[in-house]
Design a protein around this motif. Structure first.
Motif, PDB file in Angstrom:
ATOM      1  N   ARG A  57       1.033  -1.230   0.098  1.00 57.91           N
ATOM      2  CA  ARG A  57      -0.028  -0.007   0.054  1.00 57.91           C
ATOM      3  C   ARG A  57       0.760   1.158  -0.093  1.00 57.91           C
ATOM      4  O   ARG A  57       0.525   2.271  -0.573  1.00 57.91           O
ATOM      5  CB  ARG A  57      -0.958  -0.187   1.095  1.00 57.91           C
ATOM      6  CG  ARG A  57      -2.255   0.853   1.204  1.00 57.91           C
ATOM      7  CD  ARG A  57      -3.300   0.575   2.024  1.00 57.91           C
ATOM      8  NE  ARG A  57      -4.149  -0.454   1.476  1.00 57.91           N
ATOM      9  CZ  ARG A  57      -5.344  -0.898   2.286  1.00 57.91           C
ATOM     10  NH1 ARG A  57      -5.423  -0.569   3.517  1.00 57.91           N
ATOM     11  NH2 ARG A  57      -5.975  -1.622   1.759  1.00 57.91           N
ATOM     12  N   GLY A  58       2.053   1.154   0.741  1.00 61.80           N
ATOM     13  CA  GLY A  58       2.936   2.378   0.909  1.00 61.80           C
ATOM     14  C   GLY A  58       3.414   2.566  -0.630  1.00 61.80           C
ATOM     15  O   GLY A  58       3.676   3.792  -1.029  1.00 61.80           O
ATOM     16  N   ALA A  92       0.996   4.020  -2.763  1.00 69.66           N
ATOM     17  CA  ALA A  92       0.883   5.377  -2.371  1.00 69.66           C
ATOM     18  C   ALA A  92       1.808   6.336  -2.991  1.00 69.66           C
ATOM     19  O   ALA A  92       1.606   7.453  -3.547  1.00 69.66           O
ATOM     20  CB  ALA A  92       0.690   5.721  -0.821  1.00 69.66           C
ATOM     21  N   VAL A  93       3.068   6.073  -3.017  1.00 68.31           N
ATOM     22  CA  VAL A  93       4.144   6.770  -3.495  1.00 68.31           C
ATOM     23  C   VAL A  93       4.074   6.694  -4.962  1.00 68.31           C
ATOM     24  O   VAL A  93       4.522   7.861  -5.616  1.00 68.31           O
ATOM     25  CB  VAL A  93       5.394   6.266  -3.019  1.00 68.31           C
ATOM     26  CG1 VAL A  93       6.645   6.964  -3.577  1.00 68.31           C
ATOM     27  CG2 VAL A  93       5.616   6.375  -1.560  1.00 68.31           C
ATOM     28  N   ILE A 104       1.234   6.595  -6.764  1.00 67.30           N
ATOM     29  CA  ILE A 104       0.299   7.477  -7.203  1.00 67.30           C
ATOM     30  C   ILE A 104       0.421   8.816  -6.962  1.00 67.30           C
ATOM     31  O   ILE A 104       0.281   9.711  -7.904  1.00 67.30           O
ATOM     32  CB  ILE A 104      -0.962   7.174  -6.485  1.00 67.30           C
ATOM     33  CG1 ILE A 104      -1.436   5.891  -6.960  1.00 67.30           C
ATOM     34  CG2 ILE A 104      -2.263   8.062  -6.804  1.00 67.30           C
ATOM     35  CD1 ILE A 104      -2.844   5.391  -5.973  1.00 67.30           C
ATOM     36  N   LEU A 105       1.282   9.300  -5.846  1.00 69.53           N
ATOM     37  CA  LEU A 105       1.606  10.600  -5.732  1.00 69.53           C
ATOM     38  C   LEU A 105       2.753  11.065  -6.905  1.00 69.53           C
ATOM     39  O   LEU A 105       2.420  12.068  -7.392  1.00 69.53           O
ATOM     40  CB  LEU A 105       2.451  10.528  -4.251  1.00 69.53           C
ATOM     41  CG  LEU A 105       3.565  11.738  -4.147  1.00 69.53           C
ATOM     42  CD1 LEU A 105       2.466  13.129  -3.647  1.00 69.53           C
ATOM     43  CD2 LEU A 105       4.092  11.595  -2.899  1.00 69.53           C
ATOM     44  N   LYS A 164       0.721  11.490 -10.090  1.00 71.32           N
ATOM     45  CA  LYS A 164      -0.174  12.587 -10.216  1.00 71.32           C
ATOM     46  C   LYS A 164       0.734  14.024 -10.658  1.00 71.32           C
ATOM     47  O   LYS A 164       0.309  15.077 -11.248  1.00 71.32           O
ATOM     48  CB  LYS A 164      -0.955  13.016  -8.745  1.00 71.32           C
ATOM     49  CG  LYS A 164      -2.111  12.051  -8.746  1.00 71.32           C
ATOM     50  CD  LYS A 164      -3.097  12.723  -7.433  1.00 71.32           C
ATOM     51  CE  LYS A 164      -4.273  11.845  -7.696  1.00 71.32           C
ATOM     52  NZ  LYS A 164      -5.632  12.584  -8.433  1.00 71.32           N
ATOM     53  N   ARG A 165       1.883  13.945  -9.891  1.00 74.62           N
ATOM     54  CA  ARG A 165       2.573  15.050 -10.028  1.00 74.62           C
ATOM     55  C   ARG A 165       3.112  14.999 -11.541  1.00 74.62           C
ATOM     56  O   ARG A 165       3.019  16.359 -12.126  1.00 74.62           O
ATOM     57  CB  ARG A 165       3.703  15.112  -9.216  1.00 74.62           C
ATOM     58  CG  ARG A 165       3.210  15.089  -7.680  1.00 74.62           C
ATOM     59  CD  ARG A 165       4.414  15.765  -6.890  1.00 74.62           C
ATOM     60  NE  ARG A 165       5.613  14.451  -6.651  1.00 74.62           N
ATOM     61  CZ  ARG A 165       6.292  14.896  -5.787  1.00 74.62           C
ATOM     62  NH1 ARG A 165       6.491  15.875  -4.818  1.00 74.62           N
ATOM     63  NH2 ARG A 165       7.097  14.147  -5.678  1.00 74.62           N
ATOM     64  N   VAL A 208       0.527  16.690 -13.950  1.00 76.80           N
ATOM     65  CA  VAL A 208       0.809  17.975 -13.940  1.00 76.80           C
ATOM     66  C   VAL A 208       1.699  18.596 -14.812  1.00 76.80           C
ATOM     67  O   VAL A 208       1.470  19.533 -15.413  1.00 76.80           O
ATOM     68  CB  VAL A 208       0.867  18.644 -12.304  1.00 76.80           C
ATOM     69  CG1 VAL A 208       1.162  20.108 -12.567  1.00 76.80           C
ATOM     70  CG2 VAL A 208      -0.100  18.206 -11.473  1.00 76.80           C
TER      71      VAL A 208
END
Lengths: 260, 319
Positions: free
Chosen positions: A3-4, A7-8, A10-11, A14-15, A18
């Motif tokens: 999960r960790g 999370a990293v 996806i983070l 997402k950036r 951008v």
């Protein structure tokens, strides 16, 4: 743990989204090598312009993957400067998850950049059949993962966004030039052939070139083994830096200056 | 307390329990033996000038640095040995921005939720809840970099709250904000504390420390004073109540009878007292005369700090 990592990843993705304009800008460099440098050198080489472009297509693909993967790793240095990383560091996820997440996210960004370049293959005279395309993408994925591991292994030791690009260029350019991306290794001087055996980029480029041209410089098994070994060594090196106990806030870069 | 209780993890341990904490950076002694105990549900301020050791103590409690010697427990767990377990219980607001400026507030909170082990759906829901709770839902979909300084700090607070922590740590959380934004921010933190969350914060603004239940004054790596804001101010010898009444003579007589010692002479009645703000209501209720005017002069925490250390708060610890 999983999960960790997710999370990293996806983070970072997402950036990345951008900054998606980077994908287009990132095309400039490989296309420059392919159609300008390639045309110039190709005209003066024994291979001739068309064949030379086809020859260096895997090399420029390697270049593109290498630089986008390393650039993705720069977020580690950047985050450390703005304090964002602290928030990640105090989250209850294991340190290796951060390192692995960063590596996977970098590889994905790199492969996406590669997929943007891939459609230019026919223009470079390197048309690929369906099976070849699959093989090519497989080789690209392996290359991207290796390069991302290299990027993270370098980046986690720096805490300055001005030093990191200089340092990484000092490492990456020699690796690229030695890789045989722009010339055939088999006609290179002996010392360069020897040096190429210690260059992960050379194995990655050779795999991709083998897919396009059908002939390999290194045995395929050796290339796969060398890339796997590189990844194992560098992943464990990065995890060790991320795991360093004392003064977590600096994430291993503490030797380059501390703060109270 | 002659016999401090043994340190066993009980049902409701202290929120923060620090003993003999020492931290050296090379030859620099940032903390030189700190003892602090913060109860659960307290709002606790660590006040001191720049370089006094506030951030070092904060970083150790936040599990970002390890002590040189001594021990630090948060919610009964050791910050070094049980780091992963307490990270789940803590929300942290740093001095420097720790949100991704190019992403929206909602995305930032969503990602934090994932990092704290929520599912994707759970993290989305939690992000909305926190935004709602802090009243910043309307700003949530803008990129963080488009927000004002005060709004961004609220977002930092929201980020710290995503994991629904039992204890909140804030390090100079309002640095660079104007007075208005600071007041709003601390109002919000105060209501979190009133709702039962433990809050531990560092600051070098004394008016900020005033909202805390208790304050520790730190200087050169040691706690020089600890108490409620009132207690600390009372250390100066208290403050002054001045009264104007319709019958000063009678008032003075009553005061003397009831154990007060009004200063002799003057148009007003001057009364030295350890805690003037607390005694005033009692006086107003019981004085047998009509009070026309009442004034209280209370020393500020800055005065207290000056008295205890011989230096002002703004100057910094380095000589």
């Amino acid at each position: 743990m999983i999960r960790g990592i997710v999370a990293v990843v996806i983070l970072d993705l997402k950036r990345f989204w951008v900054d998606r304009v980077r994908l287009v800008v990132g095309l400039a460099q490989p296309l420059l090598y392919l159609f300008v440098l390639g045309a110039g050198i190709g005209a003066s080489s024994r291979m001739g312009g068309g064949d030379y472009r086809r020859f260096i297509f895997p090399g420029t693909m390697g270049l593109s993957l290498l630089f986008s993967a390393t650039f993705a790793a720069i977020t580690i240095v950047f985050d450390r400067q703005i304090g964002f990383f602290k928030a990640v560091l105090v989250a209850p996820i294991p340190r290796p998850a951060i390192a692995l997440g960063k590596i996977i996210a970098g590889a994905i960004q790199s492969i996406v950049q590669g997929m943007v370049l891939l459609p230019f293959a026919p223009l470079a005279g390197a048309s690929l059949g369906p099976l070849q395309t699959v093989e090519m993408i497989g080789a690209m994925a392996l290359a991207a993962l290796t390069f991302s591991t290299m990027g993270v292994a370098i980046a986690c030791r720096f805490n300055s966004t001005t030093v990191f690009p200089v340092a990484s260029n000092a490492v990456l350019m020699p690796m690229f030039f030695l890789s045989g991306g722009l010339y055939p290794l088999k006609v290179a001087p002996h010392w360069m052939q020897v040096a190429a055996h210690f260059d992960p980029v050379a194995y990655a480029v050779d795999l991709m070139r083998g897919v396009v041209l059908g002939e390999f410089f290194f045995p395929v098994a050796l290339s796969l083994g060398a890339l796997a070994l590189t990844m194992v060594l560098l992943v464990s090196a990065s995890v060790r830096v991320f795991n360093r106990g004392e003064d977590d806030s600096s994430l291993g870069a503490s030797r380059l200056g501390w703060r109270r | 307390m002659p016999n401090p209780p043994a340190r066993t993890p009980d049902a409701s341990p202290a929120a923060v329990d620090v003993r003999g904490l020492v931290k050296h950076y090379g030859s620099v002694e940032a903390l030189r033996g700190v003892d602090v105990r913060v109860e659960q549900g307290e709002m606790f301020a660590l006040l001191g000038p720049n370089g006094a050791g506030k951030t070092t103590l904060f970083s150790i409690l936040a599990t970002l640095r390890t002590p040189t010697s001594g021990s630090a427990l948060v919610l009964g767990r050791d910050v070094v040995a049980e780091r992963d377990a307490i990270r789940r219980e803590m929300g942290i607001v740093f001095q420097e921005p720790a949100i991704e400026q190019r992403l929206s507030g909602r995305d930032n909170l969503f990602l934090m939720g994932l990092l704290y082990g929520l599912t994707i759906a759970g993290a989305r829901k939690r992000a909305s809840e926190v935004l709602e709770q802090l009243g910043i839902s309307d700003l949530a979909d803008r990129r963080a970099q488009q927000l004002s300084g005060g709004q961004r700090r609220k977002l930092e607070l929201a980020r710290a709250l995503v994991a629904d922590p039992r204890i909140l740590f804030l390090d100079e959380a309002t640095l660079g904000l104007d007075v208005d934004a600071r007041r709003t921010f601390w109002g919000q933190v105060r209501s979190l504390a009133d709702a039962g969350r433990t809050v531990f914060f560092t600051t070098h603004y004394m008016e900020e420390a005033d909202v805390a239940d208790r304050i520790a004054l730190i200087d050169f790596g040691v706690i020089v004073a600890l108490g409620t804001p009132r207690e600390l101010k009372a250390r100066l010898g208290g403050g002054i109540v001045s009264l104007t009444t319709d019958d000063n003579l009678r008032a003075r007589a009553w005061l003397s009878e009831h154990g007060f010692e009004p200063e002799p002479g003057g148009q007003e009645i001057m009364l030295l007292h350890a805690d003037p703000a607390a005694v005033l209501p009692e006086l107003l209720r019981n004085l047998p005369v009509r009070v026309e005017r009442a004034e209280v002069h209370v020393p500020s925490l800055a005065d207290v700090f000056l008295k205890l250390t011989g230096r002002g708060l703004e100057g910094g610890s380095k000589p």
